[in-house]
Design a protein around this motif. Structure first.
Motif, mmCIF file in Angstrom:
data_model
loop_
_atom_site.group_PDB
_atom_site.id
_atom_site.type_symbol
_atom_site.label_atom_id
_atom_site.label_comp_id
_atom_site.label_asym_id
_atom_site.label_seq_id
_atom_site.Cartn_x
_atom_site.Cartn_y
_atom_site.Cartn_z
ATOM 1 N N ASP A 1 0.833 -1.208 0.000
ATOM 2 C CA ASP A 1 0.000 0.000 0.000
ATOM 3 C C ASP A 1 0.867 1.258 0.000
ATOM 4 O OD1 ASP A 1 0.875 0.419 2.612
ATOM 5 O OD2 ASP A 1 -0.904 -0.498 3.501
ATOM 6 N N GLN A 2 0.218 2.379 -0.187
ATOM 7 C CA GLN A 2 0.947 3.638 -0.321
ATOM 8 C C GLN A 2 1.658 4.046 0.970
ATOM 9 O OE1 GLN A 2 1.600 5.144 -3.047
ATOM 10 N NE2 GLN A 2 0.286 3.881 -4.361
ATOM 11 N N ASP A 3 1.139 3.632 2.124
ATOM 12 C CA ASP A 3 1.813 3.950 3.384
ATOM 13 C C ASP A 3 3.209 3.321 3.431
ATOM 14 O OD1 ASP A 3 -0.251 5.477 4.305
ATOM 15 O OD2 ASP A 3 -1.154 3.885 5.510
ATOM 16 N N TRP A 4 3.329 2.122 2.865
ATOM 17 C CA TRP A 4 4.624 1.441 2.847
ATOM 18 C C TRP A 4 5.619 2.236 2.020
ATOM 19 C CZ3 TRP A 4 7.918 -0.976 -0.676
ATOM 20 C CH2 TRP A 4 8.844 -1.874 -0.142
ATOM 21 N N TRP A 5 5.193 2.747 0.865
ATOM 22 C CA TRP A 5 6.076 3.560 0.027
ATOM 23 C C TRP A 5 6.355 4.917 0.662
ATOM 24 C CZ3 TRP A 5 8.832 1.642 -3.788
ATOM 25 C CH2 TRP A 5 8.415 0.438 -4.362
ATOM 26 N N PHE A 6 5.355 5.454 1.336
ATOM 27 C CA PHE A 6 5.565 6.710 2.059
ATOM 28 C C PHE A 6 6.682 6.547 3.090
ATOM 29 C CE2 PHE A 6 4.727 9.154 5.930
ATOM 30 C CZ PHE A 6 4.714 10.447 5.442
ATOM 31 N N ASN A 7 6.663 5.442 3.827
ATOM 32 C CA ASN A 7 7.689 5.197 4.841
ATOM 33 C C ASN A 7 9.065 5.002 4.222
ATOM 34 O OD1 ASN A 7 5.990 5.397 7.090
ATOM 35 N ND2 ASN A 7 5.324 3.256 6.891
ATOM 36 N N LYS A 8 9.117 4.423 3.043
ATOM 37 C CA LYS A 8 10.409 4.286 2.361
ATOM 38 C C LYS A 8 10.999 5.652 2.042
ATOM 39 C CE LYS A 8 11.284 1.030 -0.681
ATOM 40 N NZ LYS A 8 12.141 0.058 0.022
ATOM 41 N N LEU A 9 10.141 6.588 1.688
ATOM 42 C CA LEU A 9 10.614 7.939 1.399
ATOM 43 C C LEU A 9 11.037 8.650 2.678
ATOM 44 C CD1 LEU A 9 10.960 10.337 -0.602
ATOM 45 C CD2 LEU A 9 8.578 10.938 -0.093
ATOM 46 N N ILE A 10 10.236 8.555 3.703
ATOM 47 C CA ILE A 10 10.463 9.320 4.920
ATOM 48 C C ILE A 10 11.662 8.800 5.703
ATOM 49 C CG2 ILE A 10 9.086 8.126 6.679
ATOM 50 C CD1 ILE A 10 8.752 11.833 5.792
ATOM 51 N N THR A 11 11.930 7.490 5.640
ATOM 52 C CA THR A 11 13.075 6.939 6.373
ATOM 53 C C THR A 11 14.385 7.139 5.637
ATOM 54 O OG1 THR A 11 12.748 4.748 5.381
ATOM 55 C CG2 THR A 11 11.674 5.163 7.498
ATOM 56 N N LYS A 12 14.313 7.441 4.331
ATOM 57 C CA LYS A 12 15.479 7.762 3.500
ATOM 58 C C LYS A 12 16.409 6.571 3.266
ATOM 59 C CE LYS A 12 15.446 12.446 5.435
ATOM 60 N NZ LYS A 12 14.659 12.205 6.641
ATOM 61 N N LYS A 13 16.022 5.369 3.689
ATOM 62 C CA LYS A 13 16.889 4.218 3.450
ATOM 63 C C LYS A 13 16.998 3.904 1.956
ATOM 64 C CE LYS A 13 16.236 1.971 7.928
ATOM 65 N NZ LYS A 13 15.778 0.749 8.630
ATOM 66 N N GLU A 14 15.920 4.108 1.241
ATOM 67 C CA GLU A 14 15.922 3.870 -0.202
ATOM 68 C C GLU A 14 16.643 4.985 -0.941
ATOM 69 O OE1 GLU A 14 14.483 1.557 -3.598
ATOM 70 O OE2 GLU A 14 14.477 1.165 -1.458
ATOM 71 N N LEU A 15 16.598 6.191 -0.379
ATOM 72 C CA LEU A 15 17.152 7.377 -1.038
ATOM 73 C C LEU A 15 18.012 8.159 -0.047
ATOM 74 C CD1 LEU A 15 13.730 8.384 -2.619
ATOM 75 C CD2 LEU A 15 15.637 7.362 -3.879
ATOM 76 N N PRO A 16 19.154 7.616 0.359
ATOM 77 C CA PRO A 16 19.968 8.278 1.382
ATOM 78 C C PRO A 16 20.532 9.624 0.952
ATOM 79 C CG PRO A 16 21.151 6.419 0.417
ATOM 80 C CD PRO A 16 19.739 6.340 -0.082
ATOM 81 N N TRP A 17 20.576 9.898 -0.343
ATOM 82 C CA TRP A 17 21.073 11.190 -0.802
ATOM 83 C C TRP A 17 20.060 12.310 -0.555
ATOM 84 C CZ3 TRP A 17 18.146 13.042 -4.966
ATOM 85 C CH2 TRP A 17 17.362 12.090 -5.625
ATOM 86 N N LEU A 18 18.871 11.953 -0.076
ATOM 87 C CA LEU A 18 17.876 12.954 0.337
ATOM 88 C C LEU A 18 17.879 13.093 1.854
ATOM 89 C CD1 LEU A 18 14.826 12.169 -1.990
ATOM 90 C CD2 LEU A 18 16.419 14.084 -2.131
#
Length: 342
Positions: free
Chosen positions: A230-247
């Protein structure tokens, strides 16, 4: 400026002489740091000494000590001209990427801003290894290992200076600009891209959130998967920055506030931010500031770094000049980290 200009060995950008464009965009291009190696000694810390191997066209460490006694020293400097840097603390003038005479310290020239970027990258690694040793398959996980990788890329020169160091992807297009007399005004697109501040990106979070699309029920983009997550799972990927550490500087409060305003397609946003081409200024998948695109390019340059990813030159050096690129300005060669092992 011109062909005697020196280029950062992490990103391939030019060092500018003080006073060239003071108080204008790109001022951080005036602020180099010199990296060298030192070791513990009886009277404190001493600079490591390097030598040029005659006939081998390589540099080697003189009287190596245990690597546990060595570290990388970062010294603020000012670029003068013709590969001469003034070390701020000592007042000494030294060259970069070159051993003077029979033996001398060896300095790598990088932008001062990159100390923070490199530390951010190292912090994103699952494990940090504060050692020089690194295998040819591993990403760097310390400043020492990044030094070691760049050191192995040096086109050792016993006669004449080296002004730029090759990179497995040609710094994603920047090396092609080393073949001309570099002036920031020569190419408006490249100039704005290179001089954009990649650490302090104005309104970074707002610019990213402007790319959000509504999550319309029953209408899924081809770039988005089915409802396995679900979208909450993807939201958490963004907010935790583990997927995108350069952010690392994403404003979490603003992102949470945006989430509360409606149903959004966080999956599509994260996947686009993970795309391979968002470092390109002409990329149309997202609307992003040039500073953030340049940051992602340099992050990729560090992420690609592998021991032996550039074959040391055999034979007389070409004074550090780059080989012309073919194709699009932003195209690079496939780095060792992405090459097939089959």
């Amino acid at each position: 400026m011109g062909r005697n200009q020196v280029y950062c060995c992490i990103c391939g950008g030019p060092f500018l002489e003080p006073g060239t464009r003071e108080d204008e965009p790109g001022e951080w291009l005036y602020h180099p740091t010199l990296w060298t190696t030192v070791h513990d000694a009886k009277d404190g810390v001493e600079l490591d000494m390097y030598k040029w191997e005659l006939g081998m066209y390589t540099y080697d460490l003189i009287d190596p000590v245990d690597d546990s006694q060595r570290r990388v020293l970062e010294q603020e400097a000012t670029y003068q001209e013709h590969n001469v840097f003034l070390i701020s603390e000592s007042g000494e003038n030294v060259p970069a990427f070159h051993v003077v005479g029979n033996e001398s310290p060896l300095y790598l020239a990088v932008y001062s801003q990159y100390s923070q970027l490199v530390q951010r990258f190292i912090s994103s690694r699952p494990e940090a290894h504060d050692v020089f040793q690194i295998s040819d398959k591993d990403k760097v996980s310390s400043v020492k290992q990044l030094w070691k990788v760049i050191f192995t890329r040096l086109p050792a020169s016993g006669r004449g200076f080296t002004y730029n160091i090759d990179h497995p992807t040609r710094y994603y297009g920047i090396t092609s600009l080393h073949l001309i007399e570099w002036e920031l005004d020569n190419n408006p697109l490249v100039s704005k891209y290179i001089e954009a501040d990649l650490i302090k990106v104005p309104q970074l979070t707002e610019c990213i959130l402007d790319n959000l699309e509504p999550d319309a029920s029953g209408i899924r983009s081809e770039e988005a998967s089915t409802d396995l997550e679900d979208q909450d799972w993807w939201f958490n990927k963004l907010i935790t920055k583990k997927e995108l550490p350069w952010l690392w500087d994403l404003d979490e409060d603003l992102v949470h506030k945006k989430q509360r305003t409606g149903d959004w397609n966080w999956e599509l946003l994260v996947k686009k931010l993970s795309g391979p081409d968002i470092y390109r200024p002409e990329d149309e998948t997202l609307r992003l500031p040039l500073g953030l695109r340049n940051r992602q390019r340099i992050w990729k340059c560090i992420e690609d770094a592998r021991l032996g990813d550039i074959q040391r030159q055999i034979g007389p050096p070409h004074l550090g000049f780059a080989v012309p690129m073919q194709g699009n300005l932003w195209d690079g060669y496939t780095p060792k980290s992405q090459q097939s092992t089959a």
